[in-house]
Write a protein that holds these residues in place. Structure first.
Motif, short mmCIF file in Angstrom:
data_model
loop_
_atom_site.label_atom_id
_atom_site.label_comp_id
_atom_site.label_asym_id
_atom_site.label_seq_id
_atom_site.Cartn_x
_atom_site.Cartn_y
_atom_site.Cartn_z
N ARG A 87 0.82 -1.21 0.00
CA ARG A 87 0.00 0.00 0.00
C ARG A 87 0.85 1.27 0.00
NH1 ARG A 87 -3.96 0.22 -2.23
NH2 ARG A 87 -4.62 2.08 -1.09
N GLU A 88 2.18 1.12 0.09
CA GLU A 88 3.03 2.30 0.20
C GLU A 88 2.94 3.20 -1.03
OE1 GLU A 88 6.50 0.45 3.14
OE2 GLU A 88 6.81 0.55 0.99
N LEU A 89 3.12 2.64 -2.22
CA LEU A 89 3.08 3.46 -3.43
C LEU A 89 1.70 4.05 -3.70
CD1 LEU A 89 5.46 1.53 -5.88
CD2 LEU A 89 5.95 3.49 -4.40
N PRO A 90 0.60 3.28 -3.53
CA PRO A 90 -0.73 3.89 -3.70
C PRO A 90 -0.97 5.04 -2.72
CG PRO A 90 -0.93 1.51 -3.81
CD PRO A 90 0.48 1.80 -3.39
N ILE A 91 -0.47 4.92 -1.50
CA ILE A 91 -0.64 5.99 -0.52
C ILE A 91 0.15 7.23 -0.95
CG2 ILE A 91 -0.06 6.69 1.84
CD1 ILE A 91 -0.71 3.78 2.66
N ILE A 92 1.38 7.03 -1.39
CA ILE A 92 2.19 8.16 -1.86
C ILE A 92 1.52 8.83 -3.05
CG2 ILE A 92 4.40 8.79 -2.92
CD1 ILE A 92 5.67 6.61 -1.15
N ALA A 93 0.92 8.03 -3.94
CA ALA A 93 0.21 8.59 -5.09
C ALA A 93 -0.96 9.46 -4.62
CB ALA A 93 -0.29 7.48 -6.00
N LYS A 94 -1.71 8.99 -3.61
CA LYS A 94 -2.82 9.77 -3.07
C LYS A 94 -2.34 11.10 -2.49
CE LYS A 94 -5.90 5.94 -1.79
NZ LYS A 94 -6.59 5.27 -0.64
N ILE A 95 -1.22 11.04 -1.76
CA ILE A 95 -0.67 12.26 -1.16
C ILE A 95 -0.21 13.21 -2.26
CG2 ILE A 95 1.12 13.19 0.35
CD1 ILE A 95 1.12 10.46 1.80
N ALA A 96 0.43 12.67 -3.31
CA ALA A 96 0.91 13.51 -4.42
C ALA A 96 -0.25 14.20 -5.12
CB ALA A 96 1.70 12.66 -5.41
N VAL A 97 -1.34 13.47 -5.35
CA VAL A 97 -2.52 14.07 -5.99
C VAL A 97 -3.09 15.17 -5.10
CG1 VAL A 97 -4.91 13.65 -6.69
CG2 VAL A 97 -3.11 12.04 -7.36
N GLY A 98 -3.18 14.90 -3.79
CA GLY A 98 -3.66 15.92 -2.85
C GLY A 98 -2.76 17.14 -2.83
#
Length: 318
Positions: free
Chosen positions: A59-70
């Motif tokens: 889940r690390e990369l999907p979480i980082i992607a969510k933070i980047a989009v935010g």
């Protein structure tokens, strides 16, 4: 700035050429603004990896992607319009607001130091460990990361805006868009690499080739120290950048000018005394002076905040 960011910046500037009066103005302004914001970028990169600690590796990369989009949404939909409104209607507020942000960065850095010294961070870690719902923990971490990123992004955009005061409104907007994309993809690309270094190390450690195993084992040993070091670099960057903004603001607003003058004179004297690498010595003394000012300002704010947030019974005892 890493070559990858420069390449991305060139791509964004090329797309913006249709609306900009000068491609060189946009690319040059965006590059200058990104460099000015480098200290906050370092902190942004150092802070983010802690938000995936305790979560499943997949889940690390999907979480980082969510933070980047935010983060990108913060910059483009909230901070960019606010920056342009300031430029158009209240440019005199840019420096005071920049100083408020600098004071906040100094406060955050000072709080981190105090939490380490007083072991107050252990309570937060216990609360995270106590959460048994991975989905809820992930939601909490993403929300906290985006909130922290908003503060850092606001400072990045403010620093960038302060360096673009000679440009037209359209060119300023395009330069800020370029900065937003370059900084966001640059920061979170590096963060993604950092948080996956341990997995890369474990994968290499299982390989048959001895060289790959050696590299993998080295990564497994190095990564924990790297994350700890990044946290320390981030805190130092917050003090240096926050204090430096305050020093620059005092000079620009002609308030307590003795402070920036003393730091400047001290840096010049140190450079002359050493003789070699004068530019580096002068910068280092100025950065240290900014960090001292940041720690002093952050300490005052932290003392006030801690006093105001004490429990009522503690106030009565005092």
């Amino acid at each position: 700035m890493p070559s990858g960011l420069l390449a991305l910046l060139d791509d964004v500037a090329t797309i913006a050429k249709l609306a900009a009066s000068s491609l060189d103005d946009v690319a040059g302004a965006a590059g200058k603004a990104s460099t000015k914001a480098a200290g906050v970028v370092i902190d942004d990169t150092a802070v983010t990896p802690r938000y995936v600690v305790g979560l499943a590796p997949e889940r690390e990369l999907p979480i980082i992607a969510k933070i980047a989009v935010g983060s990108l949404r913060n910059k483009l939909l909230v901070l960019l319009p606010a920056a342009l409104l300031l430029t158009a209607f209240a440019p005199f507020l840019i420096m005071p607001l920049l100083m408020v942000g600098g004071a906040y960065l100094a406060f955050e850095a000072t709080e981190k130091i105090l939490e380490e010294l007083l072991h107050e961070h252990e309570h937060e870690e216990q609360l995270v460990d106590a959460m048994v719902d991975p989905a809820e923990l992930e939601k909490l971490q993403v929300k906290g990361a985006i909130r922290t990123d908003f503060i850092l992004s606001a400072e990045i955009m403010a620093i960038a805006l302060a360096s673009l005061d000679h440009l037209t409104l359209v060119t300023t907007a395009l330069a800020l868009v370029a900065v937003a994309f370059a900084i966001t993809f640059g920061v979170y690309g590096v963060v993604a690499l950092i948080v996956k270094l341990d997995d890369i190390g474990l994968h290499l450690a299982d390989q048959s080739a001895s060289a790959a195993r050696a590299v993998g084992n080295a990564l497994v040993r190095i990564v924990p120290g790297l994350l700890t070091g990044l946290s320390g670099i981030g805190t130092a960057a917050m003090l240096w950048v926050g204090g430096g903004i305050l020093v620059h603001g005092l000079e620009e607003l002609h308030v307590l000018e003795a402070v920036p003058r003393f730091i400047h004179d001290l840096g010049h004297a140190a450079a002359e005394a050493v003789g070699a690498a004068k530019g580096l010595i002068s910068w280092a003394v100025s950065a240290l002076g900014g960090a001292v000012v940041g720690f002093a300002a952050g300490g005052i704010i932290a003392a006030i905040v801690r006093r105001l947030t004490k429990h009522p019974e503690e106030l009565i005892v005092d």
